[in-house]
Design an enzyme around this catalytic site. Structure first.
Site, PDB file in Angstrom:
ATOM      1  NE  ARG A  66      -4.246  -1.497   0.214  1.00  7.96           N
ATOM      2  CZ  ARG A  66      -4.399  -2.505  -0.617  1.00  7.96           C
ATOM      3  NH1 ARG A  66      -3.445  -2.773  -1.517  1.00  7.96           N
ATOM      4  NH2 ARG A  66      -5.469  -3.267  -0.576  1.00  7.96           N
ATOM      5  CD  GLU A  91      -2.789   3.561  -5.524  1.00 13.54           C
ATOM      6  OE1 GLU A  91      -3.890   3.056  -5.838  1.00 13.54           O
ATOM      7  OE2 GLU A  91      -1.847   2.901  -5.074  1.00 13.54           O
ATOM      8  CG  HIS A  94      -3.108  -0.400  -7.040  1.00 12.66           C
ATOM      9  ND1 HIS A  94      -3.520   0.321  -5.946  1.00 12.66           N
ATOM     10  CD2 HIS A  94      -3.093  -1.708  -6.650  1.00 12.66           C
ATOM     11  CE1 HIS A  94      -3.747  -0.514  -4.933  1.00 12.66           C
ATOM     12  NE2 HIS A  94      -3.492  -1.746  -5.345  1.00 12.66           N
TER      13      HIS A  94
END
Length: 272
Positions: free
Chosen positions: A187, A216, A234
């Site tokens: 993360r 993000e 991601h």
């Protein structure tokens, strides 16, 4: 009885939890669940699940691929060829992967899968986890800083959440050193992003491969501008096969809860 289906990006916040008095279960698409207060949910009699195992291999594959990419500078070399640089000068030498010392921060399912893959490269694997992991041949270091100091590269696979926020700090990056590489498939919150930006800009680490970020999809300009950083959107679990398996497990959790009142893959404990 109500079932909420969500993901780590959104979770089920306390306000929504309070607005759904009939909520009996929260089913997460993905392994992460840090945006849902699991302890609070359980105190209210709400069961929580995620989708473990089905994404382990793809995330581990990408972590190792990202490590090879950033150390061998494969993406940078691709850009070099496309820009015509090869016609004027050879591409600069990169770092070897085989035989290096690699630290895995968080030796859960994904961390163990990464370590197993790295064994094939003759890598010396060490790890740092909150508790010792039984049955593994890898050396355990007590802190993230000690792990970084003992390794040539650090692969971050630890769970997100308040307990690991900023775990990869400026001190950890300094311990990794100017020849060290960072890979993060966990993360964005786990890495102190401003400290990482400073370390990259000042050459205090050799490079980084990042699949996750603090905000993000916004990526700091300094990282975008650095040729020593591999940037991914991601995508660690983003294969057709894995996403189909994740969706299937979500639906099977919902079905099991609605028919039998239990979840197929309950989260084993609160976020650490």
């Amino acid at each position: 009885m109500t079932v909420a289906v969500t993901s780590a990006r959104f979770g089920v916040g306390n306000a929504l939890m309070d607005a759904l008095p009939g909520l009996g279960a929260i089913v997460h698409f993905g392994v992460g669940h840090e945006t849902t207060d699991v302890v609070r949910a359980r105190a209210r009699g709400i069961d929580v699940s995620n989708t473990p195992d089905v994404l382990t291999d793809c995330v581990a594959d990408l972590a190792v691929g990202a490590l090879i990419d950033v150390m061998r500078r494969m993406s940078a070399a691709d850009r070099y060829v496309r820009a015509g640089g090869w016609s004027t000068a050879p591409f600069p030498l990169a770092a070897r992967v085989s035989g290096k010392r690699v630290g895995v921060l968080g030796l859960g399912r994904i961390g163990r899968a990464v370590a197993r893959r790295l064994e094939g490269f003759g890598v010396e694997v060490a790890y740092c986890s909150r508790l010792p992991v039984p049955g593994v041949p890898y050396r355990r270091l007590p802190t993230a800083r000690a792990l970084a100091e003992a390794c040539d590269a650090l692969v971050v696979t630890v769970a997100g959440g308040a307990g690991t926020e900023g775990l990869v700090s400026a001190a950890v990056l300094d311990a990794l050193g100017p020849e060290g590489h960072l890979v993060n498939v966990a993360r964005g919150s786990v890495v102190d992003e401003p400290a990482l930006v400073a370390a990259v800009e000042e050459g205090r680490i050799a490079g980084a491969a990042l699949d996750v970020f603090a905000d993000e999809p916004n990526v700091p300009r300094a990282l975008l501008d650095s040729d020593r950083v591999v940037l991914l959107p991601h995508i660690a679990s983003a294969t057709r096969e894995t996403r189909e398996a994740m969706a299937d497990l979500v639906l099977r959790n919902v079905e099991r809860f609605m028919t039998e009142g239990v979840l197929l893959t309950p989260v084993p404990g609160p976020t650490h």
